[in-house]
Scaffold this motif. Structure first.
Motif, PDB file in Angstrom:
ATOM      1  N   PHE A 259       0.611  -1.218  -0.069  1.00  0.00           N
ATOM      2  CA  PHE A 259       0.214   0.253  -0.044  1.00  0.00           C
ATOM      3  C   PHE A 259       0.493   1.560  -0.329  1.00  0.00           C
ATOM      4  O   PHE A 259       0.570   2.342  -0.292  1.00  0.00           O
ATOM      5  N   ALA A 260       1.951   1.436   0.212  1.00  0.00           N
ATOM      6  CA  ALA A 260       2.788   2.092   0.449  1.00  0.00           C
ATOM      7  C   ALA A 260       3.888   2.243  -0.652  1.00  0.00           C
ATOM      8  O   ALA A 260       5.110   3.317  -0.517  1.00  0.00           O
ATOM      9  N   VAL A 261       4.250   2.397  -1.795  1.00  0.00           N
ATOM     10  CA  VAL A 261       4.624   1.522  -3.056  1.00  0.00           C
ATOM     11  C   VAL A 261       4.483   3.200  -3.443  1.00  0.00           C
ATOM     12  O   VAL A 261       4.102   4.365  -3.092  1.00  0.00           O
ATOM     13  N   ALA A 262       5.991   3.653  -3.261  1.00  0.00           N
ATOM     14  CA  ALA A 262       6.364   4.774  -3.543  1.00  0.00           C
ATOM     15  C   ALA A 262       7.552   5.578  -4.595  1.00  0.00           C
ATOM     16  O   ALA A 262       7.446   5.376  -5.562  1.00  0.00           O
ATOM     17  N   ASP A 263       8.609   5.043  -3.687  1.00  0.00           N
ATOM     18  CA  ASP A 263       9.827   5.142  -4.314  1.00  0.00           C
ATOM     19  C   ASP A 263      10.478   4.130  -5.534  1.00  0.00           C
ATOM     20  O   ASP A 263      10.825   5.292  -6.782  1.00  0.00           O
ATOM     21  N   VAL A 264       9.655   3.298  -5.693  1.00  0.00           N
ATOM     22  CA  VAL A 264      10.112   2.565  -7.249  1.00  0.00           C
ATOM     23  C   VAL A 264       9.265   3.089  -8.058  1.00  0.00           C
ATOM     24  O   VAL A 264       9.598   3.014  -9.724  1.00  0.00           O
ATOM     25  N   ALA A 265       7.926   3.839  -7.764  1.00  0.00           N
ATOM     26  CA  ALA A 265       7.066   4.501  -9.075  1.00  0.00           C
ATOM     27  C   ALA A 265       7.901   5.927  -9.592  1.00  0.00           C
ATOM     28  O   ALA A 265       8.320   6.190 -10.391  1.00  0.00           O
ATOM     29  N   THR A 266       8.327   6.245  -8.226  1.00  0.00           N
ATOM     30  CA  THR A 266       8.952   7.369  -8.230  1.00  0.00           C
ATOM     31  C   THR A 266      10.109   7.422  -9.359  1.00  0.00           C
ATOM     32  O   THR A 266      10.700   7.784 -10.375  1.00  0.00           O
ATOM     33  N   ASN A 267      11.086   6.447  -9.183  1.00  0.00           N
ATOM     34  CA  ASN A 267      12.584   6.399 -10.178  1.00  0.00           C
ATOM     35  C   ASN A 267      12.758   5.169 -11.224  1.00  0.00           C
ATOM     36  O   ASN A 267      13.402   6.175 -11.977  1.00  0.00           O
ATOM     37  N   LEU A 268      11.193   4.618 -11.831  1.00  0.00           N
ATOM     38  CA  LEU A 268      11.172   4.667 -12.516  1.00  0.00           C
ATOM     39  C   LEU A 268      10.879   4.986 -13.752  1.00  0.00           C
ATOM     40  O   LEU A 268      11.018   5.167 -15.050  1.00  0.00           O
ATOM     41  N   VAL A 269       9.608   5.605 -13.366  1.00  0.00           N
ATOM     42  CA  VAL A 269       8.453   6.410 -13.885  1.00  0.00           C
ATOM     43  C   VAL A 269       8.145   8.132 -13.869  1.00  0.00           C
ATOM     44  O   VAL A 269       7.836   8.788 -14.897  1.00  0.00           O
ATOM     45  N   GLY A 270       9.273   8.259 -12.850  1.00  0.00           N
ATOM     46  CA  GLY A 270       9.237   9.910 -13.037  1.00  0.00           C
ATOM     47  C   GLY A 270       8.001  10.078 -11.654  1.00  0.00           C
ATOM     48  O   GLY A 270       7.026   9.595 -11.641  1.00  0.00           O
ATOM     49  N   PHE A 271       8.145  11.709 -11.708  1.00  0.00           N
ATOM     50  CA  PHE A 271       6.733  12.094 -11.163  1.00  0.00           C
ATOM     51  C   PHE A 271       6.826  13.378 -11.232  1.00  0.00           C
ATOM     52  O   PHE A 271       7.350  14.464 -11.222  1.00  0.00           O
ATOM     53  N   PRO A 272       5.320  13.613 -12.245  1.00  0.00           N
ATOM     54  CA  PRO A 272       4.298  12.871 -12.238  1.00  0.00           C
ATOM     55  C   PRO A 272       4.121  12.360 -13.266  1.00  0.00           C
ATOM     56  O   PRO A 272       5.422  12.406 -14.047  1.00  0.00           O
ATOM     57  N   SER A 273       3.845  10.287 -12.771  1.00  0.00           N
ATOM     58  CA  SER A 273       4.246   9.928 -14.827  1.00  0.00           C
ATOM     59  C   SER A 273       2.932  10.292 -15.472  1.00  0.00           C
ATOM     60  O   SER A 273       2.235  10.870 -15.266  1.00  0.00           O
ATOM     61  N   PRO A 274       3.677  10.474 -16.864  1.00  0.00           N
ATOM     62  CA  PRO A 274       2.027   9.954 -17.892  1.00  0.00           C
ATOM     63  C   PRO A 274       1.082  10.520 -17.162  1.00  0.00           C
ATOM     64  O   PRO A 274       0.824   8.621 -17.204  1.00  0.00           O
ATOM     65  N   GLN A 275       0.546  10.743 -17.776  1.00  0.00           N
ATOM     66  CA  GLN A 275      -1.731  10.594 -17.285  1.00  0.00           C
ATOM     67  C   GLN A 275      -1.141   9.552 -15.965  1.00  0.00           C
ATOM     68  O   GLN A 275      -2.072   8.818 -15.761  1.00  0.00           O
ATOM     69  N   TYR A 276      -1.074   9.815 -15.259  1.00  0.00           N
ATOM     70  CA  TYR A 276      -0.865   9.346 -13.770  1.00  0.00           C
ATOM     71  C   TYR A 276      -1.208   7.622 -13.419  1.00  0.00           C
ATOM     72  O   TYR A 276      -1.679   7.030 -13.087  1.00  0.00           O
TER      73      TYR A 276
END
Length: 325
Positions: A259-276
């Motif tokens: 539920f607390a995933v954030a670092d993986v998404a931010t490091n791989l697809v950036g922040f904010p990610s395309p089309q969220y």
């Protein structure tokens, strides 16, 4: 008549509880104080931990819940807004609804798979000899503590022809041109799930290993006498019930991680990610809390996330109580 009135006037009312209830309360309070006095040494030893836990865990949670009903920008005093933050979350904030959908999908896939994988890998590794078991455990646990883990996956899913996945697909004719794995919304969430699963063999995995190594061998022998005929029966009726504390600990850790995933998404697809497409509740929380400093709104996001995690943990606890039945 006089005797009747006298009996009525002086009839004890203890049976109804109207008179004896205060006495009962005083008795319970006296027993509680006496219990505390008898166990004062234990409470004294627990006091430092309790103070730290309340100061840095329980109190911030309570403060976040209180701030979720306010408008607070850190610089000015909080202003009471009631349920406005929650109404905005679920009615006006479309990005938050996207984050909830991504988080629930992510948790539904990675949570159970990583939990089951952690246990079964620990169960299989526990059958190895001590020397080999230590090496294999380190190999499986290493990704969760590796500092440059995201660099490996960024190179593997690079959007040019030099990326490992693109190079393989183009070499064998599965693709005619490079695929933008980390920029195309339809690939982002699955890739994040794969990376999170690869990183999931962490604390819960070690807890299962430790629990299996400490399992009482006499229970297995007694089970064989009582009719246990194969390893699967041994697993269900002996191993799993004996490891309930570790199973609960592992469930809490895996639910929290999913539920607390954030670092993986931010490091791989950036922040904010395309089309969220890779946006999660925690990245939404970071957006409003650490970037915009809208702490009241961020606290409402945190409160919703806490409620989701708490509800999931309660469901898992009920399921784990049925293990071995």
């Amino acid at each position: 008549m006089a005797s009747g009135k006298s009996g009525t006037a002086f009839e004890p009312r203890g049976s109804t509880g109207a008179v004896r209830r205060p006495n009962a309360r005083r008795g319970n309070l006296a027993r509680l104080i006496g219990e505390i006095k008898r166990k004062r040494h234990g409470y004294t030893l627990l006091a430092p931990y309790f103070i730290l836990f309340f100061t840095f865990t329980a109190f911030p949670v309570l403060m976040a819940f209180a701030l979720s009903f306010t408008s607070f920008n850190v610089l000015e005093p909080p202003k009471w807004v009631g349920w406005e933050n929650y109404a905005n979350l679920f009615v006006k904030d479309e990005v938050f609804l996207t984050a909830v959908k991504n988080t629930l999908l992510f948790a539904a896939v990675t949570g159970p798979i990583s939990y089951v994988a952690c246990f079964f890998l620990a169960w299989l590794i526990n059958e190895l000899s001590p020397g080999i078991r230590s090496v294999v455990t380190l190999l499986f646990y290493a990704p969760s503590i590796s500092g440059n883990v995201y660099l490996i996956w960024q190179v593997a899913f690079s959007g040019d022809s030099f990326g490992y996945v693109n190079a393989f697909l183009m070499k064998w004719g599965f693709a005619m041109e490079p695929i933008q794995w980390l920029q195309d919304p339809k690939y982002m969430l699955p890739i994040i799930m794969v990376v999170q699963l690869w990183l999931s063999l962490g604390t819960a995995f070690l807890a299962f290993i430790a629990g299996l190594q400490g399992l009482d061998a006499t229970l297995v022998e007694a089970g064989a006498i009582d009719g246990i005929r194969n390893r699967w029966q041994e697993l269900w009726f002996i191993t799993l019930p004996s490891l309930r504390p570790m199973l609960m600990f592992g469930a809490v850790m895996q639910i929290t991680a999913s539920f607390a995933v954030a670092d993986v998404a931010t490091n791989l697809v950036g922040f904010p990610s395309p089309q969220y497409a890779g946006h999660t509740i925690v990245t939404h929380l970071n957006d409003f809390g650490a970037i915009r400093f809208e702490m009241g709104y961020a606290s409402s996001v945190a409160a919703v996330l806490f409620a989701m995690m708490l509800g999931t943990n309660l469901v898992v606890q009920k399921l784990l109580r049925k293990v071995g039945e």
